[in-house]
Enzyme design. Structure first.
Site, short mmCIF file in Angstrom:
data_model
loop_
_atom_site.label_atom_id
_atom_site.label_comp_id
_atom_site.label_asym_id
_atom_site.label_seq_id
_atom_site.Cartn_x
_atom_site.Cartn_y
_atom_site.Cartn_z
N GLY A 144 -8.29 -15.76 0.46
CA GLY A 144 -7.07 -15.65 1.27
C GLY A 144 -6.56 -14.23 1.12
O GLY A 144 -7.33 -13.30 0.92
N THR A 189 -5.37 -0.37 7.40
CA THR A 189 -6.72 -0.76 7.84
C THR A 189 -6.69 -0.93 9.35
O THR A 189 -6.00 -1.81 9.87
CB THR A 189 -7.12 -2.08 7.15
OG1 THR A 189 -7.05 -1.88 5.73
CG2 THR A 189 -8.52 -2.51 7.54
N LYS A 215 -7.69 -11.37 7.77
CA LYS A 215 -7.41 -10.63 9.00
C LYS A 215 -8.47 -9.58 9.28
O LYS A 215 -8.81 -9.31 10.43
CB LYS A 215 -6.02 -9.99 8.93
CG LYS A 215 -5.92 -8.75 8.09
CD LYS A 215 -4.56 -8.06 8.25
CE LYS A 215 -4.43 -6.85 7.34
NZ LYS A 215 -5.30 -5.73 7.68
N VAL A 253 0.83 -1.21 0.00
CA VAL A 253 0.00 0.00 0.00
C VAL A 253 0.86 1.26 0.00
O VAL A 253 0.62 2.18 -0.79
CB VAL A 253 -0.96 -0.02 1.22
CG1 VAL A 253 -1.58 1.35 1.46
CG2 VAL A 253 -2.05 -1.05 0.98
N CYS A 303 -5.70 -9.27 3.30
CA CYS A 303 -6.76 -8.41 3.87
C CYS A 303 -7.97 -9.17 4.41
O CYS A 303 -8.29 -9.06 5.59
CB CYS A 303 -7.20 -7.40 2.82
SG CYS A 303 -5.90 -6.19 2.47
N1 LIG Z 1 -2.12 -5.23 0.56
C1 LIG Z 1 -3.29 -4.76 0.18
O1 LIG Z 1 -3.82 -5.13 -0.86
C2 LIG Z 1 -4.03 -3.76 1.03
C3 LIG Z 1 -5.15 -3.10 0.50
C4 LIG Z 1 -5.80 -2.16 1.29
C5 LIG Z 1 -5.37 -1.92 2.57
N2 LIG Z 1 -4.31 -2.58 3.09
C6 LIG Z 1 -3.86 -2.26 4.45
O2 LIG Z 1 -2.71 -1.43 4.37
C7 LIG Z 1 -1.82 -1.72 5.44
C8 LIG Z 1 -0.44 -2.10 4.89
O3 LIG Z 1 -0.57 -3.28 4.15
P1 LIG Z 1 0.58 -3.81 3.18
O4 LIG Z 1 0.05 -4.98 2.48
O5 LIG Z 1 1.11 -2.66 2.42
O6 LIG Z 1 1.68 -4.26 4.29
P2 LIG Z 1 3.20 -4.66 4.06
O7 LIG Z 1 3.52 -5.62 5.13
O8 LIG Z 1 3.43 -5.01 2.63
O9 LIG Z 1 4.01 -3.29 4.32
C9 LIG Z 1 4.13 -2.70 5.57
C10 LIG Z 1 5.52 -2.03 5.62
O10 LIG Z 1 5.60 -1.21 6.78
C11 LIG Z 1 6.92 -1.26 7.26
N3 LIG Z 1 6.94 -0.77 8.65
C12 LIG Z 1 6.41 -1.31 9.77
N4 LIG Z 1 6.60 -0.51 10.81
C13 LIG Z 1 7.23 0.58 10.37
C14 LIG Z 1 7.69 1.79 10.99
N5 LIG Z 1 7.50 2.04 12.29
N6 LIG Z 1 8.30 2.70 10.22
C15 LIG Z 1 8.52 2.47 8.89
N7 LIG Z 1 8.10 1.36 8.26
C16 LIG Z 1 7.46 0.44 8.99
C17 LIG Z 1 7.30 -2.71 7.10
O11 LIG Z 1 8.70 -2.88 7.11
C18 LIG Z 1 6.67 -3.04 5.74
O12 LIG Z 1 7.59 -2.82 4.68
C19 LIG Z 1 -2.48 -2.84 6.25
O13 LIG Z 1 -3.20 -2.27 7.30
C20 LIG Z 1 -3.42 -3.46 5.25
O14 LIG Z 1 -4.52 -4.09 5.86
C21 LIG Z 1 -3.61 -3.49 2.33
#
Ligand SMILES: NC(=O)c1ccc[n+]([C@@H]2O[C@H](COP(=O)([O-])OP(=O)(O)OC[C@H]3O[C@@H](n4cnc5c(N)ncnc54)[C@H](O)[C@@H]3O)[C@@H](O)[C@H]2O)c1
Length: 448
Positions: A260, A122, A266, A11, A263
């Site tokens: 799966g 989220t 969880k 994201v 998103c």
């Molecule tokens: N993946 C999707 O399709 C999607 C879609 C909509 C919403 N979301 C939501 O967005 C959020 C992120 O999801 P994602 O899939 O991008 O996660 P991800 O695990 O791919 O990325 C999260 C990143 O945050 C970094 N991180 C953690 N703590 C940190 C900090 N204190 N400072 C700097 N970096 C930090 C991690 O190293 C990681 O690279 C979640 O809440 C998810 O539910 C995801």
């Protein structure tokens, strides 16, 4: 505008690159030094169509940069987005907010002027209140507002979704912050993307409600598929007949091995916990999560049944491992439960995925034989199972597949093939709910 994206995952990276493409000055921050080092070299740590070009062009134009240092960029930012992970917490399944709160504390220390802090992750309803409380406690002097702006992008089509969203939801309690958000999304306002302005809590809940509803749709059609198998009906036709009704819509009515990904599993769990905590259990969602959970391993049993009830000593080829095509994301992929069930029953599993192999190796149990393409994967296999509907699995050379397999048994958990065509090639073919189940496993059946 000066924008900081905390968390450069699926994201954060997509949003950051798209905001830069809108013309903003964006700094993406991540704790993982290797990720930032790779991004600085122009390497994209995830597979997402189009992302590589978007990151490269905006970095070259000087609008997009990467760092592990949060303090400098946040102190100069107009808006700081929190896009860190919110996985299920071990033990109780509630959203693990430790990354969000850790990022909040770091951001608080770095604030130097009026800044809008935006939760894009989220997060359960009320998290924005807690983010605000933490910052106030650490920095009573700071000028800031906390906004909820949940992200609805889909992996595999993330850039298109971000740039042409069905809607943008902005939950803010503060007019100045709302105007800043309007400025951040101005190019999309000009494109007339629907913008929904709500309270912060409403925005937070909207994201969970949307995901839970989509998970419900998938689970509903999966149960209909099971019923179709018993009564000899075709779930694809049922879904079409339902989906042509505008009140229902045709999307997310594809029967398969269960949802799966990073998103739905969880987020449904987190919503269930929130609803219980507030004394209003979300019983439909509770049932959806339970039904889906059981379905994934049941797909393993379906394969075993197709192999005549036992797979000890047999070799099963698994085609597709990621939770859906066009991503390398293995989080909560149905393949995990299916592979585990097959191994538990004594099978040797061979596997191939076009983009997910590296993540699969880190996720799947030991003992899986990883192959370099679909044909190598099916070599000597007693059954082949399509678990993820990557395009390359839609156009396999079935004659070649049959020649290389030990037995011509194809189990298509995504309904990508036409049963009559596959059977005409001499395969025993099983799908999900199209009323075309082979009467007896391991035998050739006449075209349906
Ligand atoms: N993946 C999707 O399709 C999607 C879609 C909509 C919403 N979301 C939501 O967005 C959020 C992120 O999801 P994602 O899939 O991008 O996660 P991800 O695990 O791919 O990325 C999260 C990143 O945050 C970094 N991180 C953690 N703590 C940190 C900090 N204190 N400072 C700097 N970096 C930090 C991690 O190293 C990681 O690279 C979640 O809440 C998810 O539910 C995801």
């Amino acid at each position: 505008m000066k924008i900081v994206m905390v968390g450069a995952g699926y994201v954060g990276l997509v949003s950051g690159a798209c905001f830069a493409d809108f013309g903003h000055e964006v700094v993406c921050i991540d704790k993982q030094e290797s990720k930032i080092a790779a991004l600085k070299r122009g390497e994209i740590p995830i597979f997402e169509p189009g992302l590589s070009e978007l990151v490269r062009s905006n970095a070259a134009a000087g609008r997009l940069s990467f760092t592990t240092d949060l303090v400098g960029p946040v102190s100069k930012a107009d808006a700081v987005f929190i896009a860190v992970g919110t996985p299920s917490r071990r033990g109780d399944g509630f959203a693990d907010l430790s990354y969000v709160y850790a990022a909040t504390r770091e951001i608080a220390q770095a604030l130097s002027r009026y800044t809008v802090i935006v939760t894009k992750s989220t997060v359960p309803v009320g998290t924005g209140d807690e983010v605000e409380r933490i910052i106030r406690e650490l920095r009573p002097d700071a000028e800031f507002a906390v906004v909820s702006n949940p992200e609805f992008l889909r992996e595999g089509a993330a850039i298109e979704d971000f740039k042409r969203p069905d809607r943008i939801v902005i939950g803010a309690e503060d007019e100045r912050a709302r105007q800043m958000m309007a400025e951040v999304y101005r190019p999309l306002y000009l494109n007339s993307a629907p913008i929904l302005n709500t309270s912060r809590r409403t925005a937070e809940l909207t994201k969970y409600a949307a995901n839970a509803f989509l998970a419900t749709k998938i689970t509903f059609i999966n149960e209909m598929a099971d019923l179709c198998e018993q009564v000899g009906a075709n779930v694809q036709d049922v879904a079409r007949g339902m989906g042509l009704d505008n009140r229902i819509g045709s999307k997310f009515l594809h029967a398969g091995p269960g949802y799966g990904g990073s998103c739905f599993p969880k987020d449904t769990l987190a919503l269930i916990k929130t609803a219980q905590d507030y004394g209003t259990p979300a019983r439909i969602v509770e049932t959806v999560a339970a039904v889906n959970d059981q379905r994934k391993r049941a797909m393993g049993r379906k394969v075993i049944a197709a192999c005549g009830g036992a797979v000890r000593g047999k070799t099963i080829a698994v085609l597709g491992l990621t939770f859906k095509p066009n991503t390398d994301d293995m989080r909560d992929a149905p393949s995990i439960a299916i592979v585990t069930a097959l191994q538990d029953a004594g099978a040797t599993v061979r596997a191939f995925d076009p983009e997910g192999m590296e993540q699969a190796k880190a996720t799947l149990p030991a003992g899986v034989v990883y192959c370099s393409d679909a044909y190598e994967c099916v070599t000597g296999a007693d059954a082949a199972v399509i678990v993820t509907e990557w395009n390359i699995f839609r156009a396999l050379d079935l004659d070649r597949v049959k020649e290389t397999m030990a037995a011509p048994l194809l189990i298509d958990l995504r309904n990508v093939y036409r049963p009559d065509q596959v059977r005409a090639k001499g395969f025993t073919y099983l799908d999900v709910g199209r009323g075309t189940q082979a009467p007896e496993a391991g035998t050739k059946t006449a075209a349906a």
